[in-house]
Design a protein around this motif. Structure first.
Motif, PDB file in Angstrom:
ATOM      1  N   GLY A 100       0.804  -1.207   0.000  1.00  0.00           N
ATOM      2  CA  GLY A 100       0.000   0.000   0.000  1.00  0.00           C
ATOM      3  C   GLY A 100       0.837   1.256   0.000  1.00  0.00           C
ATOM      4  N   TYR A 101       0.162   2.368  -0.216  1.00  0.00           N
ATOM      5  CA  TYR A 101       0.762   3.694  -0.157  1.00  0.00           C
ATOM      6  C   TYR A 101       0.076   4.475   0.960  1.00  0.00           C
ATOM      7  N   TYR A 102       0.849   5.350   1.615  1.00  0.00           N
ATOM      8  CA  TYR A 102       0.321   6.269   2.618  1.00  0.00           C
ATOM      9  C   TYR A 102       1.060   7.591   2.443  1.00  0.00           C
ATOM     10  N   GLN A 103       0.323   8.698   2.483  1.00  0.00           N
ATOM     11  CA  GLN A 103       0.968  10.006   2.364  1.00  0.00           C
ATOM     12  C   GLN A 103       0.246  11.028   3.217  1.00  0.00           C
ATOM     13  N   GLU A 104       1.039  11.786   3.979  1.00  0.00           N
ATOM     14  CA  GLU A 104       0.521  12.944   4.700  1.00  0.00           C
ATOM     15  C   GLU A 104       0.784  14.174   3.853  1.00  0.00           C
ATOM     16  N   LYS A 105      -0.094  15.149   3.924  1.00  0.00           N
ATOM     17  CA  LYS A 105       0.039  16.391   3.152  1.00  0.00           C
ATOM     18  C   LYS A 105       1.412  17.002   3.419  1.00  0.00           C
ATOM     19  N   GLY A 106       2.127  17.336   2.349  1.00  0.00           N
ATOM     20  CA  GLY A 106       3.432  17.970   2.453  1.00  0.00           C
ATOM     21  C   GLY A 106       4.596  17.010   2.605  1.00  0.00           C
ATOM     22  N   LYS A 107       4.329  15.706   2.655  1.00  0.00           N
ATOM     23  CA  LYS A 107       5.390  14.709   2.799  1.00  0.00           C
ATOM     24  C   LYS A 107       5.394  13.771   1.593  1.00  0.00           C
ATOM     25  N   LEU A 108       6.459  12.973   1.474  1.00  0.00           N
ATOM     26  CA  LEU A 108       6.561  11.998   0.396  1.00  0.00           C
ATOM     27  C   LEU A 108       5.678  10.786   0.670  1.00  0.00           C
ATOM     28  N   VAL A 109       5.289  10.096  -0.383  1.00  0.00           N
ATOM     29  CA  VAL A 109       4.518   8.856  -0.263  1.00  0.00           C
ATOM     30  C   VAL A 109       5.375   7.799   0.431  1.00  0.00           C
ATOM     31  N   GLU A 110       4.762   7.048   1.343  1.00  0.00           N
ATOM     32  CA  GLU A 110       5.441   5.947   2.032  1.00  0.00           C
ATOM     33  C   GLU A 110       4.835   4.628   1.564  1.00  0.00           C
ATOM     34  N   ILE A 111       5.666   3.593   1.503  1.00  0.00           N
ATOM     35  CA  ILE A 111       5.206   2.253   1.176  1.00  0.00           C
ATOM     36  C   ILE A 111       4.798   1.552   2.471  1.00  0.00           C
ATOM     37  N   ILE A 112       3.661   0.834   2.434  1.00  0.00           N
ATOM     38  CA  ILE A 112       3.193   0.055   3.584  1.00  0.00           C
ATOM     39  C   ILE A 112       3.131  -1.402   3.144  1.00  0.00           C
ATOM     40  N   ARG A 113       3.722  -2.281   3.948  1.00  0.00           N
ATOM     41  CA  ARG A 113       3.726  -3.718   3.634  1.00  0.00           C
ATOM     42  C   ARG A 113       3.113  -4.519   4.784  1.00  0.00           C
ATOM     43  N   LYS A 114       2.720  -5.736   4.470  1.00  0.00           N
ATOM     44  CA  LYS A 114       2.122  -6.650   5.442  1.00  0.00           C
ATOM     45  C   LYS A 114       2.908  -6.629   6.756  1.00  0.00           C
ATOM     46  N   GLY A 115       2.179  -6.480   7.856  1.00  0.00           N
ATOM     47  CA  GLY A 115       2.791  -6.490   9.180  1.00  0.00           C
ATOM     48  C   GLY A 115       3.201  -5.122   9.684  1.00  0.00           C
ATOM     49  N   GLU A 116       3.098  -4.097   8.849  1.00  0.00           N
ATOM     50  CA  GLU A 116       3.480  -2.749   9.280  1.00  0.00           C
ATOM     51  C   GLU A 116       2.266  -1.991   9.823  1.00  0.00           C
ATOM     52  N   VAL A 117       2.551  -1.022  10.677  1.00  0.00           N
ATOM     53  CA  VAL A 117       1.522  -0.221  11.322  1.00  0.00           C
ATOM     54  C   VAL A 117       1.814   1.251  11.046  1.00  0.00           C
ATOM     55  N   VAL A 118       0.762   1.991  10.711  1.00  0.00           N
ATOM     56  CA  VAL A 118       0.890   3.433  10.484  1.00  0.00           C
ATOM     57  C   VAL A 118      -0.029   4.144  11.469  1.00  0.00           C
TER      58      VAL A 118
END
Length: 171
Positions: A100-118
């Protein structure tokens, strides 16, 4: 008490994930999983202007007077994503499968993989969804005590593709 409930839910979800995926390998594509191997049923297709692409929601826990947390399993098809939005009480995303992808306004896109928590901070505009070539399954824990989710504009294709265009910056 609320934090204990969230921790119990998170531990249970990850324990179930480990048990259900014991017979799979890291090289096996996410699409190879059958519906029987999923932790939660996919749920109902989301028909909302706040989502781009195909996504499904299985409401696991509805917030009420006793517990102000809503918990839902969301399955995003490749390329599907939310619009920009924020949560007055924050949100926790538990990645169950896919990329998956996750992005907060003003920051770069982060990759999310199985087992990770945001941990999505309260009142910070963000979006999340699947990468272009993988479905993404998440459990979202959303506090409702400070009000409902605030929805904003859709994520543009340029914003969505910014990870691909900025891979060197994301390393």
């Amino acid at each position: 008490m609320k934090m204990i409930s969230i921790v119990i839910i998170a531990v249970t979800v990850f324990a179930l994930t480990s048990c259900n995926n014991a017979n799979t390998t890291k090289d096996e594509p996410v699409g190879a999983q059958t519906e029987k191997e999923l932790i939660f049923e996919r749920g109902d297709k989301i028909d909302s202007p706040n989502f781009t692409g195909n996504a499904w929601l299985n409401n696991l826990v509805t917030a009420d007077d006793e517990n102000q947390n809503a918990v839902g399993s969301v399955t995003f098809a490749p390329g599907a994503r939310t619009s920009w939005h924020s949560h007055p009480a924050g949100q926790i995303i538990l990645a169950l499968a896919g990329v998956g992808y996750y992005q907060e306004k003003g920051k770069l896109v982060e990759i999310i993989r199985k087992g990770e928590v945001v941990k999505c901070p309260h009142n910070i505009p963000h979006w999340h969804g699947a990468s272009p070539d993988s479905k993404f399954i998440q459990v979202a824990i959303t506090g409702r005590e400070n009000g409902p989710t605030a929805w904003f504009e859709p994520v543009t294709d340029d914003e969505y593709n910014s990870y691909i265009n900025n891979k060197d910056k994301n390393k």
